[in-house]
Design a protein around this motif. Structure first.
Motif, PDB file in Angstrom:
ATOM      1  N   GLU A 282       0.764  -1.039   0.118  1.00 25.78           N
ATOM      2  CA  GLU A 282      -0.091   0.037  -0.014  1.00 25.78           C
ATOM      3  C   GLU A 282       0.733   1.314  -0.161  1.00 25.78           C
ATOM      4  O   GLU A 282       0.466   2.470   0.371  1.00 25.78           O
ATOM      5  CB  GLU A 282      -0.884  -0.013   1.222  1.00 25.78           C
ATOM      6  CG  GLU A 282      -1.948  -1.188   1.310  1.00 25.78           C
ATOM      7  CD  GLU A 282      -3.018  -0.983   2.138  1.00 25.78           C
ATOM      8  OE1 GLU A 282      -3.448   0.152   2.555  1.00 25.78           O
ATOM      9  OE2 GLU A 282      -3.505  -2.124   2.844  1.00 25.78           O
ATOM     10  N   HIS A 285       3.414   4.539   3.380  1.00 23.73           N
ATOM     11  CA  HIS A 285       3.156   4.327   4.837  1.00 23.73           C
ATOM     12  C   HIS A 285       3.203   2.883   5.375  1.00 23.73           C
ATOM     13  O   HIS A 285       2.766   2.841   6.310  1.00 23.73           O
ATOM     14  CB  HIS A 285       1.756   4.998   5.068  1.00 23.73           C
ATOM     15  CG  HIS A 285       1.638   6.195   4.834  1.00 23.73           C
ATOM     16  ND1 HIS A 285       2.320   7.517   5.378  1.00 23.73           N
ATOM     17  CD2 HIS A 285       0.783   7.119   3.719  1.00 23.73           C
ATOM     18  CE1 HIS A 285       1.795   8.611   4.995  1.00 23.73           C
ATOM     19  NE2 HIS A 285       0.913   8.411   4.042  1.00 23.73           N
ATOM     20  N   TYR A 286       3.835   2.006   4.475  1.00 24.93           N
ATOM     21  CA  TYR A 286       4.110   0.747   4.763  1.00 24.93           C
ATOM     22  C   TYR A 286       5.591   0.555   4.846  1.00 24.93           C
ATOM     23  O   TYR A 286       6.223   1.104   3.726  1.00 24.93           O
ATOM     24  CB  TYR A 286       3.240  -0.165   3.992  1.00 24.93           C
ATOM     25  CG  TYR A 286       1.665  -0.223   4.337  1.00 24.93           C
ATOM     26  CD1 TYR A 286       1.268  -1.440   5.210  1.00 24.93           C
ATOM     27  CD2 TYR A 286       0.872   0.656   4.201  1.00 24.93           C
ATOM     28  CE1 TYR A 286      -0.177  -1.520   5.401  1.00 24.93           C
ATOM     29  CE2 TYR A 286      -0.468   0.678   4.619  1.00 24.93           C
ATOM     30  CZ  TYR A 286      -1.022  -0.632   5.121  1.00 24.93           C
ATOM     31  OH  TYR A 286      -2.210  -0.536   5.686  1.00 24.93           O
ATOM     32  N   THR A 305       4.405  -7.180   5.239  1.00 22.20           N
ATOM     33  CA  THR A 305       4.629  -5.839   5.409  1.00 22.20           C
ATOM     34  C   THR A 305       3.574  -5.355   6.534  1.00 22.20           C
ATOM     35  O   THR A 305       2.774  -5.869   6.903  1.00 22.20           O
ATOM     36  CB  THR A 305       3.911  -5.056   4.131  1.00 22.20           C
ATOM     37  OG1 THR A 305       2.453  -5.351   3.988  1.00 22.20           O
ATOM     38  CG2 THR A 305       4.680  -5.612   2.831  1.00 22.20           C
ATOM     39  N   SER A 307       2.273  -1.252   8.560  1.00 20.00           N
ATOM     40  CA  SER A 307       2.030   0.015   8.629  1.00 20.00           C
ATOM     41  C   SER A 307       2.978   0.518   9.447  1.00 20.00           C
ATOM     42  O   SER A 307       3.135   0.198  10.375  1.00 20.00           O
ATOM     43  CB  SER A 307       0.622   0.245   8.800  1.00 20.00           C
ATOM     44  OG  SER A 307       0.200  -0.078  10.080  1.00 20.00           O
ATOM     45  N   ARG A 308       3.233   1.880   9.129  1.00 16.34           N
ATOM     46  CA  ARG A 308       4.285   2.555   9.856  1.00 16.34           C
ATOM     47  C   ARG A 308       4.015   2.616  11.411  1.00 16.34           C
ATOM     48  O   ARG A 308       4.770   2.929  12.258  1.00 16.34           O
ATOM     49  CB  ARG A 308       4.604   4.087   9.470  1.00 16.34           C
ATOM     50  CG  ARG A 308       3.517   4.979   9.496  1.00 16.34           C
ATOM     51  CD  ARG A 308       3.871   6.499   9.052  1.00 16.34           C
ATOM     52  NE  ARG A 308       5.095   6.572   9.991  1.00 16.34           N
ATOM     53  CZ  ARG A 308       5.946   7.682   9.665  1.00 16.34           C
ATOM     54  NH1 ARG A 308       5.948   8.371   8.506  1.00 16.34           N
ATOM     55  NH2 ARG A 308       6.914   7.916  10.563  1.00 16.34           N
ATOM     56  N   LYS A 312      -1.616  -2.418  11.327  1.00 13.59           N
ATOM     57  CA  LYS A 312      -2.105  -3.260  10.158  1.00 13.59           C
ATOM     58  C   LYS A 312      -0.976  -4.016   9.448  1.00 13.59           C
ATOM     59  O   LYS A 312       0.302  -3.323   9.223  1.00 13.59           O
ATOM     60  CB  LYS A 312      -2.522  -2.527   9.315  1.00 13.59           C
ATOM     61  CG  LYS A 312      -3.425  -3.303   8.054  1.00 13.59           C
ATOM     62  CD  LYS A 312      -3.949  -2.222   6.762  1.00 13.59           C
ATOM     63  CE  LYS A 312      -4.593  -3.224   5.627  1.00 13.59           C
ATOM     64  NZ  LYS A 312      -5.214  -2.330   4.735  1.00 13.59           N
ATOM     65  N   THR A 330      -4.801 -10.494   6.661  1.00 10.91           N
ATOM     66  CA  THR A 330      -4.489  -9.127   7.256  1.00 10.91           C
ATOM     67  C   THR A 330      -4.876  -8.964   8.560  1.00 10.91           C
ATOM     68  O   THR A 330      -5.867  -9.727   9.218  1.00 10.91           O
ATOM     69  CB  THR A 330      -5.573  -7.985   6.666  1.00 10.91           C
ATOM     70  OG1 THR A 330      -5.229  -7.707   5.234  1.00 10.91           O
ATOM     71  CG2 THR A 330      -5.285  -6.558   7.208  1.00 10.91           C
ATOM     72  N   THR A 332      -4.916  -6.574  12.226  1.00 13.18           N
ATOM     73  CA  THR A 332      -5.060  -5.418  12.716  1.00 13.18           C
ATOM     74  C   THR A 332      -5.217  -4.978  14.282  1.00 13.18           C
ATOM     75  O   THR A 332      -5.520  -6.153  14.715  1.00 13.18           O
ATOM     76  CB  THR A 332      -6.386  -4.456  11.979  1.00 13.18           C
ATOM     77  OG1 THR A 332      -7.388  -5.195  12.376  1.00 13.18           O
ATOM     78  CG2 THR A 332      -6.305  -4.609  10.427  1.00 13.18           C
TER      79      THR A 332
END
Length: 742
Positions: A282, A285-286, A305, A307-308, A312, A330, A332
């Motif tokens: 994405e 920001h990943y 991967t 998210s920063r 996620k 995924t 979260t």
């Protein structure tokens, strides 16, 4: 009158003599304590045995291990199926044969070697003595000298820094001049796989990890290319040069308001040299989080991967021919996903299913998935966290894993198993403490090394069902008791500041402890959401940092560790207490712990309390003095960060938590300092830059606060090298002795 003056003079002389004698006794006692302190810094050297390194043999169950010092090395062979243990070699017979081969008696009294390899289907062994290679036939004890490898041949077979050997053993993959190269193990051949690598736009790694991963058939190599050209640098000033030199290093700890460096992922065909770029998700920001392996048949690459802000995570599968990816699952979290990249994913041998660790129900548990991402079932449930998968026996239908499942001792790590239907959940180890498990390749047996902070390690051989076969090694601690006058530290449980939550800790006493005396207290603090700091094993992990704590007790302190709310290894709710609020609750919990210890232990003197910490612990050591100045009187902070601007996973986006970031900074609290503070920092620290220390110094100066500081030239984070490490320890000891006066 004269007689009266003489009598007074005699009285003064007697008093001076008594005082001098008393001071001499005190000096002698203090000298003895400091000698004991230094012995405790060498604590592991007083523990003999209780650990083995197994070398598994061809049948997948038998193994050998070496024991003893070089002068008396013994090699044992263990056959679990028969539950036997015996010496692999007839030492006297081997030495006679080797004497004839060498022309003189070999060194030592036992085996003259501790490393060897089996050859000829394990009917012979090859070893080296006096730089000569020999083969010993185990049936006849015939020894034959064989040609030794040349220095060039040895060099080719030894991996250089960062190199990764291919599964077929033909190539080492490594990075040279910012590009990926292959180096042959059989001939003088090197192949450049990538081009265009430049400083700050280079191949082979991301921010934290090396990305050089072979496919199962050695035909493909996974690598990455990271763009750091717009990424901030920090100056490392080399003050010890004739003229100061400045070296600019990339700061691999991005601040919360800075962009994440972008990393490209590639699969390279090592024969055709074709590069296939992999779709990684994405966008900016990943970041690449973890390599999770290949499908056993090599049909897909599996990677993760994140998210920063660690909210996620995606598990992805990439087609090595096209680079296209599909999302398998995924994960979260509203707060943050715990950083356990290598533990989350485990293949089942069939290559069609995998195990996944998730804390989605509030506790970290095991889930079984199909390779297409279909959740088949949750395998473990309950109010405890799984630690990691240690073995999978698909044929018998068992998953073996470690977990903190003892509700009476929340941090004990035991081995458990559960079947692939999520049934027959069973605990396989009994003794309290930490169990470190190594399974035989056959999955029929395992080695269990276990200990507590108060019980020396033992190594046991067990069946896969947990049945004890035999004890292989029991640590001897006679030298500890005799020379260090060691007594077990005390494990304790207290309540957090909320009055409800149990907190666990460990307390150390002096070797000459007297319960009728009052002792100053030193607390070692870390308190980060990423790490539990309380020792759990007999020989401490990170000994260079942690050994100073029991050592300090020997000069007349009570020393303490405790894990407050916000730390890991328990429920997600326990860890999430401090999310977005780092620095708000931790010191309250540590104060509550000290107060409860003092209520039940009359020897604890809360009028003399010190605190020390390293790295994030250094931040909390400073914060303890600032938030609880009437409790903590003396502090030593090593390699301390001034704030949490580089810990966005635990604080969230800055634009949504400005108040939290401001409150977490120690800089705005500098005027609260009342006690004595010693700051220690290395000038070559890349993880907690020297500038962090300078910002804290500036804040203290502006607040008109007096403090002490030791600058360690050219020293890194957080451990110091050589004599600097000894100086660091001695400085801490002297500082606490001077200001807490044990």
């Amino acid at each position: 009158m004269k007689r009266r003056i003489e009598n007074r003079m005699i009285a003064v002389l007697l008093a001076a003599t008594v005082l001098a004698g008393g001071l001499g006794a005190q000096d002698a006692k203090q000298s003895e304590r400091e000698a004991m302190y230094r012995r405790y810094l060498e604590f592991p050297s007083y523990v003999k045995g209780g650990s083995i390194q197994p070398h598994w043999m061809a049948d997948g169950s038998s193994f050998w291990y070496a024991e003893g010092v070089p002068a008396h090395t013994v090699v044992y062979k263990v056959e679990p199926a028969a539950n036997t243990k015996g010496q692999l070699f007839d030492t006297a017979r081997l030495r006679r044969a080797l004497t004839e081969a060498l022309g003189h008696e070999p060194p030592y009294q036992g085996l003259p070697f501790s490393a060897f390899t089996f050859v000829d289907g394990e009917e012979a062994v090859q070893f080296t003595v006096e730089n000569k290679a020999f083969v010993l036939q185990l049936a006849t004890y015939t020894i034959t000298q064989v040609p030794t490898a040349s220095e060039e041949e040895k060099r080719r077979l030894i991996p250089q820094a960062g190199e990764v050997l291919s599964p077929d053993g033909r190539w080492f993959a490594g990075v040279k001049d910012h590009n990926v190269w292959l180096r042959s193990t059989s001939e003088k051949e090197a192949v450049q796989l990538t081009k265009g690598g430049l400083e700050d736009y280079e191949w082979g790694h991301d921010i934290w990890n090396r990305w050089l991963h072979w496919s199962p058939d050695s035909s493909k190599l996974v690598t990455s290319k990271i763009d750091l050209r717009q990424y901030p640098k920090i100056p490392l000033v080399h003050y010890l040069q004739p003229r100061e030199e400045v070296e600019w290093k990339r700061d691999y700890n991005p601040r919360a308001d800075e962009d994440v460096p972008q990393t490209e992922l590639y699969i390279i065909d090592t024969v055709s040299r074709q590069h296939v770029r992999v779709e990684t998700g994405e966008g900016p920001h990943y970041f690449l989080y973890a390599h999770s392996g290949w499908c056993p048949d090599g049909s897909e690459l599996i990677f993760q991967t994140m998210s920063r802000y660690y909210k996620k995570l995606e598990l992805l599968a990439a087609n090595p021919q096209t680079g296209t990816t599909r999302i398998i699952l995924t994960e979260t979290q509203k707060t943050f996903l715990e950083n356990i990249p290598t533990k989350r994913f485990t293949w089942l041998p069939d290559g069609k299913r995998f195990l996944w660790l998730s804390d989605r129900d509030g506790w970290r548990h095991l889930y079984l998935y199909d390779v297409d991402g279909t959740l088949l079932r949750q395998l473990t449930t309950g109010a405890f966290p799984v630690v990691e998968v240690v073995a999978v026996d698909e044929k018998s239908g068992w998953i073996y894993f470690t977990a903190h499942g003892d509700r009476q001792r929340l941090y004990d790590t035991h081995l458990y198993r559960v079947d692939l239907e999520g049934k027959r959940f069973t605990q396989l180890t009994e003794a309290t403490g930490q169990h470190e498990i190594e399974f035989a390749p056959s999955k029929q047996f395992f080695l269990d090394r276990h200990s507590t902070v108060a019980r020396a390690p033992v190594v046991e051989l067990r069946n896969a069902d947990g049945t004890l076969l035999q004890t292989l090694s029991q640590a001897s601690i006679g030298a500890l008791v005799q020379e260090l006058k060691w007594t077990p530290p005390e494990e304790f449980v207290v309540k957090a500041a909320d009055g409800k939550t149990d907190l666990y800790g460990v307390l150390y006493k002096p070797y000459d402890f007297d319960p009728n005396k009052k002792y100053p207290v030193i607390e070692s603090i870390y308190a980060s959401p990423s790490t539990s700091a309380v020792p759990k094993t007999f020989v401490l992990r990170f000994p260079d940092i942690y050994l100073i704590v029991p050592a300090l007790a020997q000069v007349g302190f009570i020393t303490v560790f405790v894990d407050a709310r916000g730390t890991p290894e328990r429920s997600k709710a326990f860890q999430d207490v401090t999310y977005g609020n780092i620095g708000r609750y931790e010191i309250q919990d540590h104060v509550a712990a000290l107060q409860q210890l003092a209520k039940t232990r009359s020897y604890v003197d809360l009028n003399r309390v010190g605190v020390m910490g390293v790295s994030r612990g250094g931040y909390f050591a400073v914060r303890a003095l600032l938030l609880a100045p009437d409790v903590y009187h003396v502090g030593v902070a090593t390699a301390a960060r001034a704030d949490w601007d580089t810990a966005e996973a635990f604080m969230g986006p800055p634009d949504k938590n400005k108040q939290g970031y401001e409150y977490a900074s120690n800089l705005g609290l500098a005027d609260e300092l009342k006690g004595r503070l010693l700051l220690i920092h290395g000038t070559s620290d890349e993880s907690a830059p020297f500038s962090d220390n300078m910002r804290m110094v500036d804040a203290l100066i502006r607040a008109g606060k007096h403090f002490d500081m030791i600058v360690m030239p050219e020293q890194p984070h957080p451990l110091f090298h050589g004599s600097a490490n000894n100086y660091w320890r001695e400085a801490i000891r002297r500082y606490f002795q001077e200001h807490l006066k044990p």
